[in-house]
Design a protein around this motif. Structure first.
Motif, PDB file in Angstrom:
ATOM      1  N   ARG A 346       0.842  -1.196   0.000  1.00 17.13           N
ATOM      2  CA  ARG A 346       0.000   0.000   0.000  1.00 17.13           C
ATOM      3  C   ARG A 346       0.872   1.239   0.000  1.00 17.13           C
ATOM      4  N   LEU A 347       0.615   2.135  -0.935  1.00 13.24           N
ATOM      5  CA  LEU A 347       1.324   3.403  -1.036  1.00 13.24           C
ATOM      6  C   LEU A 347       0.349   4.549  -0.796  1.00 13.24           C
ATOM      7  N   SER A 348       0.708   5.462   0.112  1.00 10.43           N
ATOM      8  CA  SER A 348      -0.109   6.649   0.360  1.00 10.43           C
ATOM      9  C   SER A 348       0.453   7.826  -0.420  1.00 10.43           C
ATOM     10  N   PHE A 349      -0.421   8.599  -1.041  1.00 13.49           N
ATOM     11  CA  PHE A 349      -0.001   9.806  -1.758  1.00 13.49           C
ATOM     12  C   PHE A 349      -0.373  11.075  -0.994  1.00 13.49           C
ATOM     13  N   ALA A 350      -0.915  10.929   0.224  1.00 15.03           N
ATOM     14  CA  ALA A 350      -1.423  12.100   0.942  1.00 15.03           C
ATOM     15  C   ALA A 350      -0.322  12.940   1.577  1.00 15.03           C
ATOM     16  N   HIS A 351       0.785  12.307   1.952  1.00 17.32           N
ATOM     17  CA  HIS A 351       1.750  12.968   2.835  1.00 17.32           C
ATOM     18  C   HIS A 351       2.846  13.732   2.101  1.00 17.32           C
ATOM     19  N   TYR A 352       3.080  13.428   0.835  1.00 16.21           N
ATOM     20  CA  TYR A 352       4.235  14.009   0.153  1.00 16.21           C
ATOM     21  C   TYR A 352       3.838  14.826  -1.065  1.00 16.21           C
ATOM     22  N   ASP A 353       4.711  15.793  -1.397  1.00 17.24           N
ATOM     23  CA  ASP A 353       4.489  16.562  -2.611  1.00 17.24           C
ATOM     24  C   ASP A 353       4.907  15.734  -3.826  1.00 17.24           C
ATOM     25  N   GLU A 354       4.673  16.296  -4.992  1.00 17.99           N
ATOM     26  CA  GLU A 354       4.880  15.539  -6.231  1.00 17.99           C
ATOM     27  C   GLU A 354       6.318  15.070  -6.407  1.00 17.99           C
ATOM     28  N   ALA A 355       7.291  15.937  -6.095  1.00 17.39           N
ATOM     29  CA  ALA A 355       8.699  15.560  -6.277  1.00 17.39           C
ATOM     30  C   ALA A 355       9.065  14.384  -5.392  1.00 17.39           C
ATOM     31  N   ALA A 356       8.604  14.390  -4.152  1.00 20.83           N
ATOM     32  CA  ALA A 356       8.916  13.293  -3.239  1.00 20.83           C
ATOM     33  C   ALA A 356       8.242  11.999  -3.678  1.00 20.83           C
ATOM     34  N   LEU A 357       7.039  12.096  -4.216  1.00 21.22           N
ATOM     35  CA  LEU A 357       6.346  10.895  -4.692  1.00 21.22           C
ATOM     36  C   LEU A 357       7.127  10.233  -5.831  1.00 21.22           C
ATOM     37  N   VAL A 358       7.598  11.048  -6.773  1.00 21.61           N
ATOM     38  CA  VAL A 358       8.370  10.502  -7.891  1.00 21.61           C
ATOM     39  C   VAL A 358       9.673   9.903  -7.389  1.00 21.61           C
ATOM     40  N   LEU A 359      10.355  10.609  -6.488  1.00 27.06           N
ATOM     41  CA  LEU A 359      11.598  10.102  -5.936  1.00 27.06           C
ATOM     42  C   LEU A 359      11.375   8.774  -5.223  1.00 27.06           C
ATOM     43  N   GLY A 360      10.304   8.686  -4.455  1.00 30.43           N
ATOM     44  CA  GLY A 360      10.012   7.448  -3.740  1.00 30.43           C
ATOM     45  C   GLY A 360       9.810   6.271  -4.673  1.00 30.43           C
TER      46      GLY A 360
END
Length: 376
Positions: A346-360
């Protein structure tokens, strides 16, 4: 990239980023609330919750649910976790069997374990809980309740169809089955509203609907509600904790009443919907680009993407390698009553901005490559 402690992108973090917390709106609401000069705000409250707050909440929910909500059918809670614990205290006894969706919210499973309950998982499909499996389980068990997350389910993102909701209400009536609906994501749609909440069935089925300001405003408020018919709410209010505490969170209720009355809750929720829709799209696009071997259904609301890895990869065993690469997540087995979903995460997208999501996601791809190389 704010909210990335020690450079770890933790997709397991199911909470909003600090930038989304409505500090200014809460300050305005608190000033408005305290300017009334009503010292009763600082006193023990009513067991069901302040009637003025419940009236404001009922108006807000009537608008957002697009279905009538009465203040008489609302009881205030200290969030859904506390409400779920109270429901277990008043409607179950240690050793009772309860039904949950398979998969389901992993921390709800902890609450059920705390109460010594025997958990039986009922599988879901793309329309929600499978009624054939539920009917079969009812021939073998006499459950104290069924716990369901009807809209944008945690973790799968599945939304129960309108027909399935109607059928589930019919099962509740036929078997006198208490349905505990965790509806915290009901209002978090990305443009396509889900069917009306199971709260809409409280008059003709045994339904308790749990809602919270944690997902639509701020978790630290520790404020939520239980919607149900009067007899069910009356049974909850016979709790010693409720009697002793004089209601739950009267001060926060007063502040949030102002937040509702001033229109700040509506405005804040609209911002969240826009941001979460953007973040969800970014995360899904990054997954398609970096992990073509993974499968998932792009969510239409809520907080999460439920990802299926190839059958050769165990999400639990992958996790240490992922953390070493600077990314974390919740492994699928956490969400199972029988330790299933080994290749899911399960991946949450609520906590991070777009750049951090891509990096993750890039880090997750590197972790999978390392894991796969070492497994050869």
């Amino acid at each position: 990239m704010t909210d990335t402690p020690h450079d770890l992108v933790d997709f397991g973090n199911g909470q909003p980023s600090s930038s989304l917390l409505p500090l200014d709106a809460i300050r305005t609401a608190a000033d408005h609330c305290l300017s009334r000069g009503d010292a009763a705000l600082l006193q023990y409250g009513d067991d069901q919750g302040d009637v003025d707050f419940r009236e404001s909440l009922a108006r807000f929910l009537t608008h957002r649910y697009a279905t009538p909500v009465s203040a008489a059918h609302l009881m205030i809670s200290a969030g859904v976790s506390q409400a779920l614990d109270l429901v277990c205290t008043r409607f179950t006894r240690p050793g009772d069997t309860i039904f949950v969706e398979e998969p389901t919210y992993f921390l709800a499973l902890e609450v059920f374990r705390d109460h010594g309950l025997q958990v039986v998982g009922i599988p879901i499909d793309h329309d929600g809980i499978r009624l054939d499996a539920l009917q079969d389980a009812l021939t073998r068990h006499c459950p104290a309740l069924l716990y369901t997350i009807p809209s944008f389910q945690n973790p799968s993102g599945t939304t129960m169809s309108a027909a399935r909701r109607e059928q589930l209400a019919a099962v509740s009536r036929a078997h006198d089955l208490l349905i505990v609906a965790d509806e915290v994501y009901q209002l978090l749609d990305f443009g396509t509203a889900p069917p009306p909440p199971l709260a809409a069935y409280i008059r003709d089925a045994r339904v308790l609907s749990l809602g919270s300001f944690s997902k639509i405003c701020a978790p630290g408020l520790r404020l939520g509600w239980i919607q149900g018919a009067a007899p069910l709410l009356d049974h909850l209010m016979q709790s010693g904790v409720v009697h002793s505490g004089g209601g739950l969170n009267p001060f926060a209720s007063g502040v949030v009443r102002s937040l509702l009355d001033l229109g700040l809750a509506d405005a804040g929720l609209d911002v969240l919907l826009r941001v979460y829709a953007e973040r969800s799209a970014v995360l899904c696009r990054a997954l398609r680009d970096a992990l073509p071997m993974a499968t998932f259904v792009e969510p239409r609301g809520g907080y999460f993407v439920w990802v299926q890895l190839p059958s050769t990869i165990s999400a639990s065993r992958l996790l240490p390698t992922a953390v070493a690469e600077g990314v974390s997540y919740r492994a699928g087995a956490l969400f199972s009553s029988v330790n299933g979903f080994a290749r899911s995460l399960r991946l949450s997208f609520a906590h991070y901005d777009e750049a951090a999501l891509v990096l993750g996601v890039q880090r997750l791809a590197r972790a999978i490559a390392r894991y796969s190389t070492n497994a050869e």
